[in-house]
Each structure stands twice: as structure tokens, then as C-alpha cells.
Write an enzyme that holds these catalytic residues in place. Structure first.
Site, PDB file in Angstrom:
ATOM      1  N   LYS A 127     -28.267 -33.190  44.234  1.00 41.08           N
ATOM      2  CA  LYS A 127     -27.338 -33.381  45.093  1.00 41.08           C
ATOM      3  C   LYS A 127     -25.876 -32.706  44.697  1.00 41.08           C
ATOM      4  O   LYS A 127     -25.193 -31.963  45.316  1.00 41.08           O
ATOM      5  CB  LYS A 127     -27.215 -34.834  45.150  1.00 41.08           C
ATOM      6  CG  LYS A 127     -25.932 -35.204  46.198  1.00 41.08           C
ATOM      7  CD  LYS A 127     -25.673 -36.517  46.155  1.00 41.08           C
ATOM      8  CE  LYS A 127     -24.328 -36.901  46.729  1.00 41.08           C
ATOM      9  NZ  LYS A 127     -23.974 -38.424  46.791  1.00 41.08           N
ATOM     10  N   ASP A 146     -26.465 -37.987  50.941  1.00 47.68           N
ATOM     11  CA  ASP A 146     -25.649 -38.796  50.340  1.00 47.68           C
ATOM     12  C   ASP A 146     -26.237 -40.355  51.265  1.00 47.68           C
ATOM     13  O   ASP A 146     -27.091 -40.142  51.888  1.00 47.68           O
ATOM     14  CB  ASP A 146     -24.167 -38.883  50.474  1.00 47.68           C
ATOM     15  CG  ASP A 146     -23.581 -39.089  51.596  1.00 47.68           C
ATOM     16  OD1 ASP A 146     -24.478 -38.910  52.571  1.00 47.68           O
ATOM     17  OD2 ASP A 146     -22.366 -39.142  51.573  1.00 47.68           O
TER      18      ASP A 146
END
Length: 224
Positions: A127, A146
């Protein structure tokens, strides 16, 4: 109802993107930074912390530690104090300091432009690496998932998966690669404006007709 075909899901995703862009033309990364390394540090700090809180901490932090070398040479206990309010400060301080040392020792002080290399840095997962590539370099190597992106993507029926990695794989099948970077920013804005986790305002949502997870009319008001 018959299962939605991949072709139909792609078409619906395209409509969703078009509407999101229309309503959030200003959507972008909300972390404040001036260099790619500052973006990396801010993204590490944003784990389990709001971007707003990170942006309160980073001005003084970046003034005190203006470059990669200064972070690499930072006193660990002092760095922990500097980032204390972002939470998990011990692990984050180690990641920031050690990744800075890695950058100097292994990459000549340059932030890699390949995801496979970025994830070798301490504190940088897929990420964070995708954020660095997308926001820092404009390279779409993945979809940043997220809590907002995962939750809303499930409501929109673009994925049924629970883990960020599996949600990302589903999204990469239906969202064109050129839109991967924007998609995450747009959903984050939407999650803050209307599709709030505890009380999504489905009645006012412009995606209502494209969202299988939308509540029945009036349900949003009753939940308050």
C-alpha cells in the site's frame, strides 16, 4: 438476479468514476509533502492515524530532519517523541530511520521507482509503495486500498473480498490502469463526504443507483 458479468461491472465502474470525478474534481493525496521521501515518511506515519494528524506533525518534523541523511542519523528516542501523537511511534520511528539508512546504503539516496524494490524498505508495504509510486512518480503499479477504499468498493459491489490485497486484485480487473491512482483518491473523498462508515448518507448519494449496497430511502436518516 443474475450475476453481473465482468463487462457490465467494468461499464458500471466507468460510470462510477465519471460521477466521482464530477463531484470531487479536487481529489488528490491529502498528505502534505515537498519531496518523494517526505511523502514516504508521511505515508508511514499515516498507518492507523488520520492524514489530518499527520499533517499537524510533519511541518516541524521535516524542518528538523530536512533530508534522508538526517533521518538516517536521527536519535531513535528523540524521533519517537517527534512523532508520538501519530500512534505506534516506536515501530514508525524504527521504520523511518532504518528505511532512510537502507536508501543511503543500497539505493544511493534515491527512492526506487519499482514496487518490488520499495517493499524491501522497512515499513514500506504494498500500500505505501503504491502511494509513493502513484503520488510521487505518477506510476500506476497498483490500487491503494485503505479502509475507505475497501469498504466503499464492497458496497459498490466491485469486490466481495475482505483483505486489501484481494480487494486490490478485484479492482485491477474492473478499473482501467490509467484510473488506478485517481480511484483511490476519489473514494477517500467520497468516504469523508457522504459514504461515512457509521452513517452513510445514501439518500443524498449521487452513486445511489449504481450501488448495490445503498440503503433503502429514508434508512440513512433513521440510523442517526
Amino acid at each position: 438476479m443474475p450475476a453481473e458479468s465482468l463487462k457490465d461491472k467494468k461499464a458500471r465502474a466507468s460510470k462510477i468514476l465519471r460521477l466521482l470525478r464530477k463531484h470531487y474534481p479536487e481529489a488528490k493525496c491529502s498528505l502534505n509533502f515537498q519531496t518523494t521521501h517526505q511523502l514516504m515518511v508521511a505515508t508511514i506515519l499515516s498507518a492507523q492515524c488520520t492524514d489530518e494528524r499527520v499533517n499537524m506533525v510533519t511541518p516541524a518534523l521535516f524542518e528538523k530532519y530536512p533530508d534522508i541523511k538526517s533521518f538516517a542519523q536521527a536519535d531513535l528516542s528523540e524521533l519517537e517523541k517527534d512523532i508520538y501523537t501519530t500512534g505506534f511511534y516506536s515501530n514508525k520511528a524504527k521504520a523511518i530511520k532504518n528505511s532512510a539508512r537502507q536508501l543511503l546504503d543500497e539505493y544511493d539516496g534515491e527512492i526506487p521507482k519499482e514496487l518490488d524494490e520499495l517493499v524491501k524498505l522497512q515499513g514500506v508495504g504494498r500500500k505505501t509503495g503504491s502511494v509513493i509510486l502513484g503520488v510521487g512518480y505518477g506510476l500506476a503499479e497498483g490500487v491503494v486500498v485503505d479502509t475507505h477504499v475497501g469498504r466503499i468498493s464492497r458496497l459498490l459491489g466491485l469486490s466481495r473480498e475482505k483483505t486489501p490485497e484481494k480487494v486490490e486484485r478485484d479492482l485491477m480487473k474492473v478499473i482501467p490502469q490509467k484510473d488506478w491512482i485517481d480511484y483511490s483518491h476519489l473514494l477517500i473523498y467520497h468516504g469523508r463526504a457522504l459514504c461515512v462508515a457509521r452513517r452513510p448518507d445514501c439518500d443524498r448519494c449521487f452513486l445511489r443507483r449504481l450501488c448495490p449496497g445503498a440503503r433503502p430511502p429514508g434508512a440513512s436518516a433513521k440510523k442517526k
